[in-house]
Design an enzyme around this catalytic site. Structure first.
Site, PDB file in Angstrom:
ATOM      1  CG  HIS A  17      -1.929  -1.019   1.337  1.00 50.20           C
ATOM      2  ND1 HIS A  17      -2.106  -1.790   2.459  1.00 50.20           N
ATOM      3  CD2 HIS A  17      -2.863  -1.432   0.449  1.00 50.20           C
ATOM      4  CE1 HIS A  17      -3.103  -2.628   2.273  1.00 50.20           C
ATOM      5  NE2 HIS A  17      -3.582  -2.446   1.056  1.00 50.20           N
ATOM      6  CE  LYS A  41     -21.796 -10.209  11.714  1.00 52.95           C
ATOM      7  NZ  LYS A  41     -22.817 -11.181  11.554  1.00 52.95           N
ATOM      8  NE  ARG A  90      -2.875  -6.946  -4.841  1.00 50.06           N
ATOM      9  CZ  ARG A  90      -3.670  -6.932  -3.807  1.00 50.06           C
ATOM     10  NH1 ARG A  90      -3.227  -7.278  -2.639  1.00 50.06           N
ATOM     11  NH2 ARG A  90      -4.930  -6.596  -3.933  1.00 50.06           N
ATOM     12  CB  SER A 127      -4.647  -6.533   4.113  1.00 50.40           C
ATOM     13  OG  SER A 127      -4.159  -5.285   3.721  1.00 50.40           O
TER      14      SER A 127
HETATM   15  P1  ADP Z   1      -9.543  -3.894  -0.200  1.00 51.33           P
HETATM   16  O1  ADP Z   1     -10.117  -2.540  -0.348  1.00 51.33           O
HETATM   17  O2  ADP Z   1      -9.917  -4.862  -1.300  1.00 51.33           O
HETATM   18  O3  ADP Z   1      -9.654  -4.492   1.160  1.00 51.33           O
HETATM   19  P2  ADP Z   1      -6.832  -3.306   0.378  1.00 51.33           P
HETATM   20  O4  ADP Z   1      -7.163  -2.378   1.460  1.00 51.33           O
HETATM   21  O5  ADP Z   1      -6.082  -4.543   0.765  1.00 51.33           O
HETATM   22  O6  ADP Z   1      -8.030  -3.710  -0.506  1.00 51.33           O
HETATM   23  O7  ADP Z   1      -5.970  -2.555  -0.702  1.00 51.33           O
HETATM   24  C1  ADP Z   1      -6.424  -1.346  -1.267  1.00 51.33           C
HETATM   25  C2  ADP Z   1      -5.808  -1.181  -2.608  1.00 51.33           C
HETATM   26  O8  ADP Z   1      -4.398  -1.139  -2.483  1.00 51.33           O
HETATM   27  C3  ADP Z   1      -6.095  -2.335  -3.541  1.00 51.33           C
HETATM   28  O9  ADP Z   1      -7.260  -2.111  -4.246  1.00 51.33           O
HETATM   29  C4  ADP Z   1      -4.925  -2.288  -4.451  1.00 51.33           C
HETATM   30  O10 ADP Z   1      -5.173  -1.341  -5.434  1.00 51.33           O
HETATM   31  C5  ADP Z   1      -3.814  -1.750  -3.598  1.00 51.33           C
HETATM   32  N1  ADP Z   1      -2.877  -2.756  -3.140  1.00 51.33           N
HETATM   33  C6  ADP Z   1      -2.987  -3.583  -2.095  1.00 51.33           C
HETATM   34  N2  ADP Z   1      -1.913  -4.367  -1.953  1.00 51.33           N
HETATM   35  C7  ADP Z   1      -1.072  -4.026  -2.955  1.00 51.33           C
HETATM   36  C8  ADP Z   1       0.224  -4.472  -3.378  1.00 51.33           C
HETATM   37  N3  ADP Z   1       0.871  -5.430  -2.746  1.00 51.33           N
HETATM   38  N4  ADP Z   1       0.768  -3.863  -4.457  1.00 51.33           N
HETATM   39  C9  ADP Z   1       0.102  -2.900  -5.105  1.00 51.33           C
HETATM   40  N5  ADP Z   1      -1.109  -2.447  -4.762  1.00 51.33           N
HETATM   41  C10 ADP Z   1      -1.696  -2.991  -3.705  1.00 51.33           C
END
Ligand code: ADP
Length: 235
Positions: A17, A41, A90, A127
């Site tokens: 992120h 949840k 990714r 995550s």
């Molecule tokens: P979500 O909203 O699906 O729970 P996350 O909070 O895990 O997603 O991630 C938010 C955004 O960050 C994702 O939509 C993606 O665009 C980006 N992201 C997450 N992990 C990575 C990564 N390892 N490399 C590049 N972008 C990432």
């Protein structure tokens, strides 16, 4: 002024992120990291914790701010005059969903989605995986930003124990034996005991039930007596 939003649930924030947020901060004058705070949840960290961790992690970027949001992302953008959404990609598996989301958002408001390819070293990072590794005792240092020490006690309450490992400032997360919280936001959810198995009332054909008595002992003994009487009768 070119402004963009980096949305996500960030539960927890990972180095993947931060890499995307940092690169977005070089492309836009202002970047708002929007932390989804809709009730779910399956969150490990509360909304406040996620926002706090992001603020700490993004402190080095002068043009990045962090805010919570609920409801539609497009409404969040419209309210702030933001016309760009930055998403990290990714793998191809991300693309299908992200393309659909980008098109939906463009149909709802005057926003464009900008895709930034992940840096190779973070391409496997999500995550959900970090949480899974942590739950089963894996070391996730190097995958998440260096969290502050005091946070671990709070997370411990939810059954996952964060602690600083031997190496400097890095973080180790492992499943703890502490009580699992019962709040809606807790993760992992409390274990439920399995429902009782149905009782076998009649022997299954072809399946030996070792140690199990006859289905009806009384009738079976009577049948045995009849068989013995038949055998002892003269032909
Ligand atoms: P979500 O909203 O699906 O729970 P996350 O909070 O895990 O997603 O991630 C938010 C955004 O960050 C994702 O939509 C993606 O665009 C980006 N992201 C997450 N992990 C990575 C990564 N390892 N490399 C590049 N972008 C990432």
């Amino acid at each position: 002024m070119r402004r963009a939003v980096c949305p996500g649930s960030f539960d927890p924030v990972t180095n993947g992120h931060i890499d995307i947020v940092g690169r977005a901060s070089t492309l836009f004058d202002e970047v708002v990291v929007a932390v989804g705070v809709n009730k779910s949840k399956s969150r490990l960290f509360t909304a406040d914790e996620r926002i706090e961790m992001l603020r700490e992690s993004c402190a080095g970027f002068a043009n990045v701010t962090v805010e919570g949001f609920s409801g539609l992302l497009t409404t969040f953008c419209e309210e702030r005059g933001i016309h760009a959404i930055v998403k990290g990609l990714r793998a191809v598996s991300d693309f299908d969903y992200e393309l659909q989301m980008a098109q939906m958002n463009a149909s709802l408001a005057d926003v464009e989605t900008v895709f930034v390819p992940t840096s190779p070293e973070y391409s496997f990072l999500a995550s959900s995986l970090v949480k899974e590794v942590a739950t089963f005792g894996g070391d996730v240092s190097g995958l998440v930003p260096d969290f502050v020490h005091e946070r671990r006690s709070r997370v411990q309450m939810r059954g996952v124990h964060f602690s600083m490992s031997g190496h400097d400032k890095s973080l180790e997360v492992y499943a703890g034996s502490g009580s699992v919280g019962k709040t809606e936001d807790s993760w992992p959810p409390p274990r439920r005991s399995n429902p009782p198995l149905p009782t076998l009332t009649a022997p299954c054909r072809g399946v030996a039930r070792r140690g199990a008595g006859p289905a009806s002992p009384g009738r079976s003994r009577a049948a045995g007596r009849r068989r013995r009487r038949r055998r002892s009768r003269p032909p």
